[in-house]
Design an enzyme around this catalytic site. Structure first.
Site, mmCIF file in Angstrom:
data_model
loop_
_atom_site.group_PDB
_atom_site.id
_atom_site.type_symbol
_atom_site.label_atom_id
_atom_site.label_comp_id
_atom_site.label_asym_id
_atom_site.label_seq_id
_atom_site.Cartn_x
_atom_site.Cartn_y
_atom_site.Cartn_z
ATOM 1 N N SER A 1 161.006 98.059 56.093
ATOM 2 C CA SER A 1 161.690 96.781 56.248
ATOM 3 C C SER A 1 160.680 95.739 56.692
ATOM 4 O O SER A 1 159.687 96.063 57.361
ATOM 5 C CB SER A 1 162.805 96.889 57.295
ATOM 6 N N TYR B 1 165.335 98.882 65.883
ATOM 7 C CA TYR B 1 165.236 99.000 64.425
ATOM 8 C C TYR B 1 163.829 98.627 63.971
ATOM 9 O O TYR B 1 163.199 99.349 63.179
ATOM 10 C CB TYR B 1 166.271 98.092 63.759
#
Length: 244
Positions: free
Chosen positions: A130, A143
């Site tokens: 990501s 995250y």
């Protein structure tokens, strides 16, 4: 691409489902790993797809279903974003879940399947990271940390594998229209993230994955950023396009 087997985790929705569909249509044998039984049944109806109901953290269960089958391509796609907010208020169980699923599980799966790839002198490991692993995003500290760890692992793993003919690719999506944010934004996810914006679609990512896999063996795309045209590479800034 005949006679190649690809294993895809998180295959029942979003990017994983699109990759499974794309590779199935291209003639790959696909082992689709996920937890949603109904969605797995739909995938099993596709040509060449073997559906495996398993938690991505249960590496033994996944390997047992392979029954000695050689895996040529692994797409570690399964991931979760269970919380959005300041780190100090994060539930410890959510911290563990994101680290276990986003980071530990893909590393352990690679560790289990790599010896066979090295012995056969062929293979391709793809990890869905990501942009949150490459730039800070407030409210996503855990995250981001899990995806940053994955990015660092990919870079080091390529060094370890030089000369083995095994390739490593980190996929770095920006805003892709999936259900990833469902748990953090609930029913507002579409309003907050997608309405009025031009998001990348899972099918766009899947086509790029197939292209990367099918490049000649001497070509390795080590990192592939996949963002909307309206999003900056360095972070979360995204704009609504002007009306046409």
């Amino acid at each position: 691409m005949p006679d190649l087997t690809a294993l895809v985790t998180g295959a029942t929705s979003g990017i994983g489902r699109a990759i499974t569909t794309e590779l199935s249509m291209a003639g790959y044998a696909v082992v689709a790993v996920g937890r949603n039984a109904d969605h797995l049944s739909e995938l099993a109806a596709m040509s060449g797809v073997t559906a495996v109901q398993a938690d991505v953290r249960d590496i033994d269960a996944i390997q047992d279903t392979l029954d000695g089958k050689e895996v040529d391509v692994v797409v570690s796609n399964a991931g979760i974003l269970t919380t959005s907010g300041a780190f100090a208020g994060t539930d410890p169980d959510q911290i563990d879940a994101m680290i276990d699923i986003n980071l530990k599980a893909p590393l352990r799966l690679a560790h289990r399947l790599l010896p066979g790839m090295i012995a056969r002198r062929r293979g391709h490991l793809l990890f869905v990271g990501s942009i949150a692993g490459h730039a800070p995003f407030g409210g996503s500290a855990i995250y981001g940390a899990s995806k940053a760890g994955l990015a660092s692992f990919c870079e080091a793993l390529r060094c370890d594998l030089l000369g083995t003919n095994v390739r490593v690719t980190e996929l770095v999506p920006g805003r892709v229209e999936t259900s990833l944010y469902r748990d953090t934004h609930g029913s507002r996810a579409r309003d907050v993230l997608y309405d009025g914006y031009r998001a990348v679609q899972p099918e766009d990512v899947a086509r790029l994955v197939r292209t990367v896999i099918e490049l000649p063996a001497h070509v390795d795309v080590s990192r592939l950023d996949i963002l909307p045209t309206d999003q900056a590479v360095g972070g979360g800034q995204i704009v609504r396009p002007p009306s046409i």
